[in-house]
Every structure is written in structure tokens, then in C-alpha cells.
Design an enzyme around this catalytic site. Structure first.
Site, PDB file in Angstrom:
ATOM      1  N   HIS A 167     -21.147   4.669 -25.711  1.00 30.48           N
ATOM      2  CA  HIS A 167     -20.577   5.213 -26.937  1.00 30.48           C
ATOM      3  C   HIS A 167     -21.701   5.266 -27.950  1.00 30.48           C
ATOM      4  O   HIS A 167     -22.320   4.240 -28.257  1.00 30.48           O
ATOM      5  CB  HIS A 167     -19.433   4.334 -27.444  1.00 30.48           C
ATOM      6  CG  HIS A 167     -18.760   4.890 -28.656  1.00 30.48           C
ATOM      7  ND1 HIS A 167     -17.957   4.118 -29.461  1.00 30.48           N
ATOM      8  CD2 HIS A 167     -18.769   6.116 -29.209  1.00 30.48           C
ATOM      9  CE1 HIS A 167     -17.497   4.858 -30.455  1.00 30.48           C
ATOM     10  NE2 HIS A 167     -17.988   6.081 -30.325  1.00 30.48           N
ATOM     11  N   ASP A 168     -21.991   6.444 -28.483  1.00 34.07           N
ATOM     12  CA  ASP A 168     -23.176   6.588 -29.325  1.00 34.07           C
ATOM     13  C   ASP A 168     -23.167   5.634 -30.512  1.00 34.07           C
ATOM     14  O   ASP A 168     -24.226   5.176 -30.957  1.00 34.07           O
ATOM     15  CB  ASP A 168     -23.373   8.036 -29.776  1.00 34.07           C
ATOM     16  CG  ASP A 168     -22.141   8.655 -30.415  1.00 34.07           C
ATOM     17  OD1 ASP A 168     -21.167   7.932 -30.691  1.00 34.07           O
ATOM     18  OD2 ASP A 168     -22.150   9.886 -30.627  1.00 34.07           O
TER      19      ASP A 168
ATOM     20  N   ASN B 163     -12.954   4.414 -38.952  1.00 32.71           N
ATOM     21  CA  ASN B 163     -13.456   5.778 -38.821  1.00 32.71           C
ATOM     22  C   ASN B 163     -13.146   6.562 -40.090  1.00 32.71           C
ATOM     23  O   ASN B 163     -11.990   6.643 -40.512  1.00 32.71           O
ATOM     24  CB  ASN B 163     -12.785   6.484 -37.638  1.00 32.71           C
ATOM     25  CG  ASN B 163     -13.331   6.056 -36.307  1.00 32.71           C
ATOM     26  OD1 ASN B 163     -13.521   4.877 -36.067  1.00 32.71           O
ATOM     27  ND2 ASN B 163     -13.577   7.001 -35.431  1.00 32.71           N
TER      28      ASN B 163
ATOM     29  N   GLY C 248     -27.601  10.489 -38.872  1.00 32.21           N
ATOM     30  CA  GLY C 248     -28.049  11.671 -39.604  1.00 32.21           C
ATOM     31  C   GLY C 248     -27.915  11.557 -41.103  1.00 32.21           C
ATOM     32  O   GLY C 248     -28.735  12.102 -41.860  1.00 32.21           O
TER      33      GLY C 248
END
Length: 488
Positions: free
Chosen positions: A221-222, A281, A391
């Protein structure tokens, strides 16, 4: 990504990049997984050139929850369905009729998300594809299987299925049995650092690599790999793994399975070296990505750097939305949906791309603050630093706003955290580095550029902004809505 790891050395080189474009067919949104596999093969070929023909190891991470089904011959039965497909919209009610949300959370510790694997499998019940399946492989395990011919289920990704007991770090058979899910479809569990086979002869021929090349299980899982690459000095930190999603929380030794944690919609996902990722999340930069797509489709393409510069000059906290609201999950019309949310809460409607972008980033910073504060309260742990990896670590405005909102220093970087965590676990398995997570993180601090943002200004405007959306997202309203969602 080609990684080079050794004593005092940690380098990444991007050797190949390829698009990941979902395909809608017959009303269902699919991943084009064969195109992705072709991209992986092209990437291995390029990595081989960078490594002189023989990499020491290969490790695979990806997004969570989605899977491919294989028949008795090992052939793929159709392209995997995308987690943003709407097939699961009624599955939560079916699950809740059998396992009430509180009981399911106590068993698995996973937050309610409509696309969790358990809901996908319940939605797929009775379909010819599932009936014909003899094996189920989560996406990174599917890629690994095609490369090696050996099947396994990596634990960090398995923990996102809502079928794992996070205390036992094994399958929750009571949950699977209650929902009629055959755990025999899953191959044996693997853990980060376990061997996962060697590249097949045809893969070596296709990529020009010289064998043998081992494949190593990593935090597939990244987010598990990204959190392993948080360059923290001690345990007093919160993290925000940023990208399409923002995963915000704390690293713990044990899951938090309280009713309060469930009502706050926090999840307990398993990490590298026996850790638990207690997090929420948040929609993340998906909001801005979808806005950029919408403006481009309207013939108004935006240069991201210039857009962020203009957004920094916009009035702060003029309008904010709930960045965790499920209404933003589906693609399409994102600027319009943001405008609708502002109207609903009686706020000014952002009219141009710079104003919309500032609304998005202010909203993400607010969501980060809420998650970091809730993680500390629910876990009983204190954070004195927030690490932003992924990112979003490149987004100076987002990092600055997050520091201001949280009232805590933000350390930004590395941006390629998932890739760093991936190669560090491989390197440790190969004996190139030693030690536990503290040692791996020390190597990151020693070798990678990091940027620190100190909080500035008065936090009261952030409090007022949070109150403006409290009609939808205040503590009482949030808990009431999340209590109802699994049955909605």
C-alpha cells in the site's frame, strides 16, 4: 524509479513514466491493468539500463482496496473495477444488516469508506466473474504475480480490505464468515521484507534484464511505504501523506478500536515493522486535480505554478468546504460542486480559478488540522511536528497553510516518499542497510533535502472558518452523519 542505497547513500532516479487512464465500459469504471503492466515492463527495462542490467531487487506498491480475479488457470477475469465506480453504493446497507458498523469496526478497525474491499466483494456477490474466480489478488500482488508466477497477499495492503484483524495481524474469519466471503480466494499473507519470488524467464526476455532478479514484498500500500519514509527523529510526530488523497494521522504500536475512534472515522491500517497507521482519509489534491481537468475541458487550461502564485495572493479563508465530504469522491464538475457547497453553507462563491484554488488549499489545511488534532486526542499521543510527505510536499502554499492551521511546525519532504519507503525496505532485505525504522529514517534525514515551515499568524481565523462549515461538519453533526452513512 531506480533506487541506489548504501551507507550514507540514498538516491532515486525516475527512469520511466506512463499514464494511468481508467476506462468506462458498459457503465462500469475499470482500471486498464494490462496497459499498466506494459508500463511496468517498460519501466523495468529502463531501470535495468540504469542499474547496468541487473537490479538487486524489485518492489511494487500501488493504491489500496482494488483487486483482480483469476480463474483456475491463473488467467485474469476482466479488468479490475475502479474504486470510484458506483457499484458499492448500496453495499454498506447490506453489510450493516449483518454486521452493525460498531461491530465491524471493533473487529477490523477500518474507517467507513464506501469503496473498501469488503463492500466491493459484497457488491460483486452473485456475479459470473466472482463465481468463476479461484484467486483474488490486490493490485500490487497481481503485478507481482505476473512478474514472478508466485501469488501472495501483502499485509499492509490486505489491512485496507476491512477483512484483517489489526491486533492479530491476520484475517478476521468471523467477519468473512458472517458476510459469506471466501478467504480461500486470497493467497497466503506476506509481510514487508519477505521474498516474493524471482522475475520469470519471459519477463527477463521482455525487459532485457539479467537474472536472477528477486522481487521483495514491500509496504505495497503506497501509504505504508510513504509513512515508512517519514524522516521523523522520534515518536512525537503526526504525518500527512499527500497526493490524490491526504492520509493524516499518527504512527502507533497498537490499533485504537474505541467507539470514539470509529465515530471520528479514523482507520487503523497496518504499516512496516509492526506499526499501525491511525489516520483519516481526506480527499486531498484530488479536488485541485479535478478542477484543473474541468478548466482544461472548458478551454481554460491553467499553469499550476502560476495558479498557485495567484492563489497565494487571494484573501485567505474567504470560503472553505469540507474536504472529507463523500460528495467530492466522484470525478467531474469539481468547480461547480465546490461552488454548490459554498452556497449551501452561506459563503461567498469563488468565481475564478485562483479563488477556487485558494478555497481548495484552505479547506485541505483545515481538514489536516482536524485530523491531526483528532489523532492526538484519540490516541493519547502528542505531536510536536507535522511531517508532510508525498506530492503535496512540493506545494509551498499548502505546507504553509497547514502549519498555520495546525499551529505546529511542518517539515516537508520527501516528495517521493512512497518510492523511498519501497526501496529502503528492499535494501534492508538485501542487506544493503540495517536497523529498524529509526535507522531508515536517519538515512533519509542525512541524504534528502527537507523544508521546515513555522506556524504564523493568529489561529482564530481558522477557528471561525471551521465554524462556518460546522453545519455540515461540526463534531456533533459529523458523528451523526457518519453513524448513518454505512446504512445510507
Amino acid at each position: 524509479m531506480a533506487g541506489r542505497v548504501g551507507a550514507g547513500t540514498l538516491e532515486l532516479e525516475e527512469v520511466h513514466r506512463f499514464p494511468n487512464i481508467p476506462v468506462r465500459l458498459g457503465g462500469t469504471l475499470h482500471w486498464d491493468v494490462l496497459s499498466l503492466h506494459r508500463g511496468v515492463l517498460d519501466g523495468l527495462r529502463a531501470a535495468g539500463r540504469a542499474a547496468g542490467g541487473r537490479p538487486a531487487s524489485v518492489g511494487i506498491d500501488s493504491w489500496a482496496v482494488d483487486y483482480g480475479l483469476l480463474d483456475a488457470t491463473g488467467a485474469l477475469i476482466g479488468n479490475p473495477v475502479h474504486y470510484r465506480d458506483n457499484r458499492t453504493e448500496h453495499a454498506a446497507r447490506t453489510v450493516a444488516d449483518v454486521l452493525p458498523p460498531a461491530e465491524l469496526y471493533a473487529a477490523t478497525g477500518l474507517q467507513y469508506l464506501p469503496f473498501n474491499t469488503v463492500y466491493q466483494l459484497v457488491a460483486a456477490r452473485g456475479t459470473p466473474a466472482l463465481a468463476a474466480a479461484r484467486r483474488l489478488l490486490l493490485v500490487p500482488d497481481l503485478v507481482s504475480y505476473w512478474l514472478t508466477g508466485e501469488a501472495g497477499t501483502e499485509l499492509t495492503n490486505a489491512s485496507t480490505t476491512q477483512l484483517i484483524d489489526p491486533r492479530a495481524r491476520d484475517w478476521s474469519r468471523p467477519v468473512a464468515d458472517a458476510l459469506g466471503i471466501d478467504l480461500g480466494l486470497f493467497p497466503p499473507l506476506r509481510r514487508p521484507g519477505d521474498p516474493a519470488g524471482r522475475l520469470l524467464p519471459d519477463v527477463l526476455d521482455e525487459t532485457g534484464l539479467t537474472g536472477p532478479v528477486p522481487v521483495t514484498a514491500v509496504g505495497s500500500h503506497d501509504t505504508a511505504s510513504a509513512v515508512a519514509a517519514v524522516p521523523a527523529r522520534d515518536e512525537r510526530f503526526a504525518y500527512i501523506a499527500t497526493g490524490t488523497w491526504s492520509l493524516a494521522g499518527m504512527e502507533l504500536d497498537a490499533p485504537v478500536l474505541t467507539e470514539e475512534s470509529r465515530r471520528a472515522n479514523f482507520t487503523n491500517e497496518l504499516g512496516v515493522d509492526g506499526t499501525v497507521r491511525h489516520l483519516r482519509n481526506v480527499m486531498g489534491l484530488w479536488l485541485l486535480q479535478e478542477c484543473l481537468r474541468a478548466w482544461e475541458s472548458e478551454g481554460r487550461p491553467q499553469d499550476l505554478g502560476e495558479l498557485l502564485r495567484r492563489a497565494a495572493g487571494e484573501p485567505g479563508l474567504r470560503s472553505v468546504v469540507d474536504a472529507a465530504d463523500p460528495e467530492f469522491i466522484a470525478p467531474g464538475r469539481m468547480p461547480d460542486r465546490i461552488a454548490d457547497a459554498c452556497r449551501r453553507t452561506g459563503q461567498p462563491v469563488p468565481r475564478d480559478p485562483a479563488a477556487v484554488t485558494r478555497c481548495v488549499l484552505d479547506s485541505l489545511a483545515l481538514a489536516h488540522r482536524r485530523a491531526v488534532e483528532d489523532a492526538q486526542r484519540l490516541s493519547g499521543r502528542v505531536a510536536d511536528t507535522v511531517h508532510v510527505v508525498g506530492g503535496g510536499a512540493r506545494n509551498e502554499l499548502l505546507c504553509r497553510l497547514t502549519a498555520d492551521a495546525c499551529g505546529l511546525p511542518v517539515v516537508a519532504g520527501p516528495a517521493e516518499a512512497a518510492a523511498f519507503g519501497n526501496v529502503l525496505v528492499q535494501a534492508r532485505a538485501a542487506g544493503a542497510v540495517g536497523g529498524g525504522l529509526p535507522g531508515l529514517r536517519a538515512l533519509l534525514r542525512e541524504t534528502q533535502p527537507l523544508r521546515r515551515y513555522e506556524p504564523a499568524g493568529d489561529r482564530r481565523p481558522w477557528d471561525r472558518a471551521a465554524a462556518r462549515i460546522a453545519g455540515d461538519t461540526g463534531p456533533g453533526k459529523r458523528e451523526e452523519r457518519e453513524e448513518e452513512e454505512p446504512c445510507a
